[in-house]
Design a protein around this motif. Structure first.
Motif, PDB file in Angstrom:
ATOM      1  N   PHE A 185      35.213  43.821  45.443  1.00  8.00           N
ATOM      2  CA  PHE A 185      34.886  44.414  46.536  1.00  8.00           C
ATOM      3  C   PHE A 185      33.185  44.080  46.473  1.00  8.00           C
ATOM      4  N   ASP A 186      33.059  44.072  45.360  1.00 13.15           N
ATOM      5  CA  ASP A 186      31.172  43.885  45.557  1.00 13.15           C
ATOM      6  C   ASP A 186      30.724  42.457  45.606  1.00 13.15           C
ATOM      7  N   ASN A 216      36.595  33.200  43.500  1.00 17.41           N
ATOM      8  CA  ASN A 216      35.200  33.200  45.031  1.00 17.41           C
ATOM      9  C   ASN A 216      35.686  32.093  45.697  1.00 17.41           C
ATOM     10  N   GLN A 217      36.090  30.919  45.009  1.00 15.09           N
ATOM     11  CA  GLN A 217      36.543  29.517  45.103  1.00 15.09           C
ATOM     12  C   GLN A 217      38.212  29.661  46.204  1.00 15.09           C
ATOM     13  N   ARG A 249      26.059  40.080  38.688  1.00 13.55           N
ATOM     14  CA  ARG A 249      26.010  41.626  37.645  1.00 13.55           C
ATOM     15  C   ARG A 249      26.637  41.394  36.870  1.00 13.55           C
ATOM     16  N   THR A 250      27.258  40.328  36.704  1.00 10.34           N
ATOM     17  CA  THR A 250      28.206  39.654  35.650  1.00 10.34           C
ATOM     18  C   THR A 250      27.269  39.227  34.601  1.00 10.34           C
ATOM     19  N   GLY A 251      26.430  38.444  35.276  1.00 13.16           N
ATOM     20  CA  GLY A 251      26.065  37.363  34.119  1.00 13.16           C
ATOM     21  C   GLY A 251      24.691  38.208  33.484  1.00 13.16           C
ATOM     22  N   ASP A 252      24.057  38.780  35.097  1.00 11.05           N
ATOM     23  CA  ASP A 252      22.977  39.911  33.730  1.00 11.05           C
ATOM     24  C   ASP A 252      23.608  40.539  32.790  1.00 11.05           C
ATOM     25  N   ILE A 279      39.976  33.576  53.514  1.00 14.97           N
ATOM     26  CA  ILE A 279      40.893  35.357  53.451  1.00 14.97           C
ATOM     27  C   ILE A 279      40.151  35.791  52.509  1.00 14.97           C
ATOM     28  N   SER A 280      40.075  36.994  52.127  1.00 20.54           N
ATOM     29  CA  SER A 280      39.511  38.492  51.668  1.00 20.54           C
ATOM     30  C   SER A 280      40.047  38.800  50.899  1.00 20.54           C
ATOM     31  N   GLU A 281      38.963  39.634  50.016  1.00 22.83           N
ATOM     32  CA  GLU A 281      39.732  40.775  48.338  1.00 22.83           C
ATOM     33  C   GLU A 281      40.132  41.416  49.468  1.00 22.83           C
TER      34      GLU A 281
END
Length: 448
Positions: free
Chosen positions: A110-111, A287-288, A117-120, A102-104
């Protein structure tokens, strides 16, 4: 011919002279019929004393014994859109196999680099936490230095106060000495003036004594001024102590305020880091979830959502799965009036729909096509259909259930109760009485 007339024919002439009369008047057939009636009555009388097994009838369906073996549907915990199917209806899947992708559908996710980016952001906020920690420690050292400096300054001011007090004492003693000298000089001047008036001293002596008196008076005034200066120094020393204390209290308070502000910013940044870490974990798990997997080994029954690009909400059923390994059971429903008659571990006969069977309710031993079962659980709350649900499991001491039976097929059940005479069972049903109430000799411990 009906024998209802008072004028009987057999008295007018002899009917036995005719063949038909002989056959009609022959009474042997009455004996056979009477014997048949007597035999049938004896058979019915004996039959009334034959044993009859009381039963409780119920209808239900085939299910599974364990909850994790029953048919289930697979849902998606997040909303999405179907992108790709990896299975077909009827396929066998193992636990963990991918069923569909499936997709969002929410713009917040969407990113594709959202996790990175969240890790950064977490790394940057963690650096801010380290900076604030260093600032807090620096302010702690500054506060310690200010406390030490304030103690030294206060000690210095106190020493100055002590010196000023000692100087006041010294100046007071000097003032007393100067005042004594002044008194002596004044007395000498007065005696010299008197002696000069008497002609015993010269005018020169009087002038010398006057000069000395004036010098002594000047010293006295100077010493008094010096004493006042010393007293002012004492007051100044006291003021200096208050000034030092107030000054360093202000500096220390300002440093502590900066320290608390840094700590507040540190805690706020740590909270932001925790929030970002939580979001990071959620994004990873989300994501999983883009791949719907099989929760256990089984067969794909039916795709409740088909096609590609079809959107769905969270928790919506997508596909049905039937476990490959299961233990059959039957759930049947009985009337509330029959509930006290059933106990866990009781024997039950089961007839499956579509399976040939000849059932004798009162003689289960001579029935054909029924299978043995035993009561495993009795529901404590009434169902929507106004009956109580009873769960039956196969009886290990009876013949095994057919392997061709599928979950969901119908079943009729006969719960076996006491053995009573047939006449008692007929009398009970005519009067509308329930089956005999009895207590099972088996305890729940024995059943376990």
């Amino acid at each position: 011919m009906l024998n209802i007339s008072h004028n009987k024919v057999d008295k007018l002439f002899d009917m036995s002279l005719y063949v038909s009369g002989k056959r009609v008047l022959q009474v042997k057939y009455f004996k056979i019929f009477n014997r048949l009636l007597i035999g049938f009555a004896v058979f019915i009388f004996i039959l009334l004393f034959m044993p009859w097994t009381q039963t409780i009838n119920g209808t239900g369906q085939v299910t599974t014994l364990k909850l994790d073996q029953r048919p289930q549907t697979i849902q998606s915990p997040i909303p999405g859109r179907i992108e790709k199917w990896f299975v077909q209806e009827g396929d066998f899947v193992k636990k963990g196999d991918t069923i569909l992708e499936i997709s969002e559908v929410k713009s917040d996710y969407f990113d594709p680099n959202l996790v990175q980016r969240t890790g950064d952001q977490i790394a940057a906020k963690s650096s801010s936490v380290v900076s604030y920690t260093g600032k807090v420690k620096a302010l702690e050292r500054q506060i310690e230095a200010l406390n030490t400096e304030s103690l030294l300054k206060l000690e210095q001011a106190r020493n100055k106060l002590t010196q000023s007090k000692l100087k006041v004492k010294t100046d007071s003693i000097d003032l007393e000495a100067t005042r004594t000298n002044f008194n002596i000089a004044q007395s000498q001047y007065e005696r010299t003036v008197q002696l000069q008036e008497e002609g015993l001293k010269a005018v020169k002596d009087v002038e010398e004594k006057r000069l000395k008196l004036q010098e002594t008076q000047a010293k006295l005034l100077s010493q008094e001024n010096k004493l006042l200066v010393s007293k002012n120094e004492v007051i100044n020393a006291v003021v200096d102590i208050s000034t030092v204390r107030a000054s360093y209290n202000d500096k220390i308070s300002k440093a502590q305020s900066d320290q608390f502000t840094a700590q507040s910013n540190q805690f706020d940044t740590e909270a932001q880091v925790s929030k970002l870490e939580n979001a990071y974990s959620n994004y990873e798990i989300r994501n999983q979830m883009k791949y719907i997997t099989a929760p256990q080994d089984g067969f794909i029954n039916k795709a409740l959502r088909g096609g590609l690009g079809e959107a769905f909400k969270e928790g919506e059923q997508l596909v049905g799965i039937m476990p490959s390994q299961f233990d059959l059971a039957v759930e049947t429903y009985i009337k509330p009036i029959d509930l006290p008659l059933l106990h866990v571990g009781e024997k039950v006969r089961v007839q499956f729909d579509g399976w040939p069977a000849i059932v004798f309710s009162g003689w289960p031993d001579v029935s054909y096509g029924t299978y043995g079962a035993k009561v495993m659980a009795i529901e404590n709350f009434i169902s929507d259909n106004g009956k109580y649900r009873v769960l039956l499991a196969p009886d290990d001491k009876e013949n095994a259930w057919p392997t061709a039976i599928r979950v969901g097929s119908g079943a009729q059940t006969l719960a076996l109760l006491e053995d009573v005479p047939i006449w008692y069972e007929l009398w009970r049903k005519i009067n509308g009485f329930p089956p005999n109430y009895y207590k099972s000799s088996k305890s729940s411990t024995d059943v376990k």
